[in-house]
Design a protein around this motif. Sequence first.
Motif, PDB file in Angstrom:
ATOM      1  N   ASP A 121      14.583  82.027   2.410  1.00 24.56           N
ATOM      2  CA  ASP A 121      13.712  82.713   3.432  1.00 24.56           C
ATOM      3  C   ASP A 121      12.883  83.695   2.491  1.00 24.56           C
TER       4      ASP A 121
ATOM      5  N   ARG B  45       9.209  80.480   4.857  1.00 21.63           N
ATOM      6  CA  ARG B  45      10.697  79.989   4.430  1.00 21.63           C
ATOM      7  C   ARG B  45      10.330  78.621   3.627  1.00 21.63           C
TER       8      ARG B  45
ATOM      9  N   GLN C 260      22.555  87.044  13.347  1.00 20.98           N
ATOM     10  CA  GLN C 260      22.136  86.300  14.339  1.00 20.98           C
ATOM     11  C   GLN C 260      22.854  85.280  14.812  1.00 20.98           C
ATOM     12  N   ALA C 261      23.387  84.402  13.907  1.00 17.44           N
ATOM     13  CA  ALA C 261      24.312  83.357  14.184  1.00 17.44           C
ATOM     14  C   ALA C 261      25.679  83.740  14.916  1.00 17.44           C
TER      15      ALA C 261
ATOM     16  N   TRP D  37      25.563  82.790   1.581  1.00 15.66           N
ATOM     17  CA  TRP D  37      26.082  82.896   3.087  1.00 15.66           C
ATOM     18  C   TRP D  37      27.705  82.402   3.147  1.00 15.66           C
TER      19      TRP D  37
ATOM     20  N   LYS E  34      20.579  88.829   7.676  1.00 11.30           N
ATOM     21  CA  LYS E  34      20.302  88.919   9.019  1.00 11.30           C
ATOM     22  C   LYS E  34      20.499  87.887   9.777  1.00 11.30           C
ATOM     23  N   THR E  35      20.368  86.607   9.099  1.00 12.54           N
ATOM     24  CA  THR E  35      20.383  85.020   9.804  1.00 12.54           C
ATOM     25  C   THR E  35      21.959  85.003  10.143  1.00 12.54           C
ATOM     26  N   TYR E  36      22.750  85.543   9.256  1.00 15.33           N
ATOM     27  CA  TYR E  36      24.380  85.161   9.490  1.00 15.33           C
ATOM     28  C   TYR E  36      24.502  86.268  10.963  1.00 15.33           C
TER      29      TYR E  36
ATOM     30  N   ARG F 158       9.385  78.661  18.171  1.00 15.36           N
ATOM     31  CA  ARG F 158      10.584  79.118  17.211  1.00 15.36           C
ATOM     32  C   ARG F 158      11.590  77.716  17.151  1.00 15.36           C
TER      33      ARG F 158
ATOM     34  N   ALA G 271      17.737  88.653   4.129  1.00 16.24           N
ATOM     35  CA  ALA G 271      17.306  87.659   5.046  1.00 16.24           C
ATOM     36  C   ALA G 271      18.612  86.806   5.495  1.00 16.24           C
TER      37      ALA G 271
END
Length: 426
Positions: A115, A166, A89-90, A38, A85-87, A419, A82
């Motif tokens: 994840d 997760r 989305q942030a 990250w 993808k999370t970054y 969620r 993942a």
Amino acid sequence: MSQNSLVKRQFGHRARLALLPAEALKADAQAHAARTMWNLLHAWWQTMPKGKRTLANADAAIRQARKDIDFLGVLPAQAAQAVLKTYLQAWKNCWDGRADAPNFKGRFRTVTSVDIPQGRDLNITRVHRRWGMVNIPKVGRVRFRWTKNLPVGKHAGAENRITGARLIKDALGWHIAFRVQALEAKPAPHQGPEVGIDVGVSVPLALSDGETYEHGEWLTSEEKARLLHWEQRAARRKQHRRPGERTSRRLRRTHDRIAGLRAKAKRRALDWQHKTTTHIARTYGTLVVEALTITNMVKSAKGTVEEPGKNVAQKSGLNRSIHAEAWGRTVTMLTYKTAQHGGTLHKAPAPGTSQRCSACGSTTPGNRESQAVFVCKNPDCGWSGNADHNAARNVLYLYRMGLALIPAAGRAVVRRARRVKPATAR
């Protein structure tokens, strides 16, 4: 059963893992690698021109980093994707105004997690009544506490399956949060009564029909004494640390013991919230709560140097009490649980609900004499009673007058609320 009577539901289920010391070290290494990934991705994003910040370039940068840095190889390729993808989305949440911009993740101030985006990699089996086995990539087959029936084996299918998981580490150890997709029967409309709900500090939940839901201390007297002992020991050990010096292992172990006791209190609070909200959702068909802006309510009263605030210590204590009761989490649980049982949840405007008399409808200054007692100052009324129940009746009155808002009910509410849940939740 017809297809129209079925509804798709997505939710999370969290279970405790029983890892061996060697397996825990592997999970720790993967979590640190994910955090490093990250941070490297964030540094790459900040240095690249805007025209080159694309998904393809970011994916290529991640693949190259896994080749150049050896310890990133402990992280499975799917988990690295993942992170990407999370970054992204942030950043999308930031651009939509739902969150702040993503930043670097510190080693001791962020959630330790990994994840597992593909459910087929888990290969879940139930060993016996209390334990199950799950496959964690690059860790192996590990046991987890079986507390809920999961769609595995002959019960799994295209509509009933586990879509991913997760790994999460907290002060009490490693846990696994499964992402479950299920096709369930659409609940029939709830025929229960209407009720208004008032949230508070001294009385956590007060209902318009006179019911009250309260709880005691989350830690026993022995546990509170132990927590005070470790906090005092941590304060003494901090005094001997020079500025800029790394935290000693002894002080770190003390902090771990403090975090363990606080995590135990939080789990007990979550257990009380789940049981209470489930009972309310099963009993009542229409729930009305206040539309509170909690972030504004817990702002500091410190003020500025030119205009210092008043009663700063008292306001700080009130803010801590509001955070401890977790009003927003209570409303979130009520939202998705009410939808599951066929009920509806409405939000009424909060201003004036605690000052208005529910008997005569007058709003006179000084009606609420204290935190617990309400006395109407109208000479023609003079009604007195519990202040929290009075506010709950006012909330229900606003709904019956057509002044309350109803959120989007049904599948979207259940999915969004699940969620948000700490698993979620989160």
